[in-house]
Write a protein that holds these residues in place. Structure first.
Motif: not given
Length: 148
Positions: A65-90
């Motif tokens: 259903e429609p949601v309040d877009e200000k409440t959407i929390a999204f993360r995209l990460v890549v696993l690198k060198g034993g850790g995770s790196v956040l990928v900035p998105c718009t």
């Protein structure tokens, strides 16, 4: 005598119409049902464990259903060198779908994890209680070397 009968019929028809209006006006339609269900993620692209995803992919998440877009929390990460790196998105949002465009092309032959957090609210204020996460892998670097 015909005039009296017509007058009686017209009077009876008028009274019947008034009675019908009174009965129908007295009825109220039931109140609208209150929205008590929280939103859910019903689909996403790329799919879970999808491979050969283009490096310039737009990641989409569709809610129930429609949601309040200000409440959407999204993360995209890549696993690198034993850790995770956040990928900035718009993010852009329309209807029930949020689209996340990485600020740069993704890397070839790389596994990514995407996440939508709990806490997304629908327009009635109901809160999504489950987070959604999935992973996908980008495709191979195409061979652009010309033959010799």
């Amino acid at each position: 005598m015909t005039l009296k009968i017509r007058t009686i019929y017209m009077l009876a028809a008028g009274l019947a119409t008034l009675a019908l209006l009174q009965v129908s006006c007295g009825r109220q339609s039931p109140p609208p049902k209150e929205d008590i269900l929280p939103p859910t993620v019903i689909s996403h692209y790329p799919g879970n464990t999808q491979t050969n995803v283009p490096i310039n992919v737009s990641i989409s998440v569709t809610f129930s259903e429609p949601v309040d877009e200000k409440t959407i929390a999204f993360r995209l990460v890549v696993l690198k060198g034993g850790g995770s790196v956040l990928v900035p998105c718009t993010m852009s949002y329309s209807g029930t779908t949020a689209v996340f465009m990485p600020d740069q092309d993704l890397e070839y032959m790389t596994s990514y994890s995407a996440w939508v957090g709990s806490g997304v609210k629908d327009l009635a204020g109901n809160v999504m209680t489950n987070e959604t996460n999935w992973s996908f892998m980008t495709g191979q670097n195409p061979d652009t070397t010309p033959p010799r």
